[in-house]
Scaffold this active site. Structure first.
Site, PDB file in Angstrom:
ATOM      1  N   ASP A  38     113.261  53.583 116.013  1.00 41.62           N
ATOM      2  CA  ASP A  38     113.475  52.082 115.669  1.00 41.62           C
ATOM      3  C   ASP A  38     114.094  51.903 114.163  1.00 41.62           C
ATOM      4  O   ASP A  38     115.293  51.667 113.937  1.00 41.62           O
ATOM      5  CB  ASP A  38     112.413  51.528 115.961  1.00 41.62           C
ATOM      6  CG  ASP A  38     112.528  49.714 115.973  1.00 41.62           C
ATOM      7  OD1 ASP A  38     113.599  49.484 116.445  1.00 41.62           O
ATOM      8  OD2 ASP A  38     111.273  48.666 116.272  1.00 41.62           O
ATOM      9  N   GLY A 127     105.762  58.685 119.884  1.00 43.18           N
ATOM     10  CA  GLY A 127     105.812  58.971 118.431  1.00 43.18           C
ATOM     11  C   GLY A 127     104.652  58.125 117.792  1.00 43.18           C
ATOM     12  O   GLY A 127     103.831  58.622 118.388  1.00 43.18           O
TER      13      GLY A 127
END
Ligand code: AR6
Length: 181
Positions: A38, A127
């Site tokens: 992101d 993650g």
């Protein structure tokens, strides 16, 4: 007509470099950015992406787990970013598997609606959201191949694996797929 397995590719590297019609972002429900992939997408794509996310937040107040939204890709080579929110792993008894599958399906549906022929995915939820990588790889490959087998509008899906372990695990799942298709 291309075979199913020839429509799915795997590469190791940084998804922001891909020039597929859409790249998928593993976002959070605020849509306002974060770390990991992101952070990399917002950094490389510039402020236009965050501006577009803020407009979506104004309209629909963010994005639920398993859902997806689409924005400009800003300065990135792809045309669109599809932001999807993966599940946080909480032991596996909270619909994490179904929610992860929904991320892939809803992202691909948005890609189809927006006339995308190629889509790149990161390894959603593996993650900081802590989804076990073996299970996540199985869900990713099975869900994407299931979708592609019923939909010919998407010509290519690329799994972009940042780390060695995800690369190996997705590759294994693609090998299993090629044995059965
Ligand atoms: N290209 C491709 N994959 C990447 C890249 C990159 N540039 N950078 C990291 N990855 P994560 P999540 C891989 O933590 O688990 C964010 O803060 C990484 O190796 O990015 O879904 C959001 O804002 C891993 O395999 O996403 C959310 O708050 C995969 O991307 C939260 O993290 C996903 O790791 C979402 O957590």
């Amino acid at each position: 007509m291309k075979t199913l397995t020839s429509r799915i590719e795997i590469v190791q590297g940084d998804i922001t470099k891909l020039n597929t019609d859409a790249i998928v972002n593993a976002a959070n429900s605020s849509l306002l950015g974060g770390g990991g992939v992101d952070g990399a997408i917002h950094r490389a794509g510039g402020p236009e992406i965050l501006e577009a996310c803020k407009k979506i937040v104004e309209i629909q107040g963010g994005c639920q787990t398993g859902e997806a939204v689409i924005t400009t890709a800003g300065k990135l080579p792809s045309r669109f970013i599809i932001h999807t929110v993966g599940p946080v792993w909480r032991g596996g008894k909270n619909d994490e598997q179904e929610k992860l599958a929904s991320c892939y399906i809803n992202s691909l549906q948005l890609a189809v609606i927006n006339d995308c022929q190629s889509v790149a995915f990161p390894n959603i939820s593996t993650g900081v959201y802590g989804f076990p990588k073996v299970q996540a790889a199985r869900i990713a490959v099975n869900t994407v191949s299931g979708f592609l087998s019923k939909n010919n509008r998407i010509e290519k899906v690329i799994f972009v694996c940042f780390d060695e372990e995800n690369y190996r695990l997705i590759k294994e799942q693609l090998n299993v797929l090629s044995m059965y298709s």
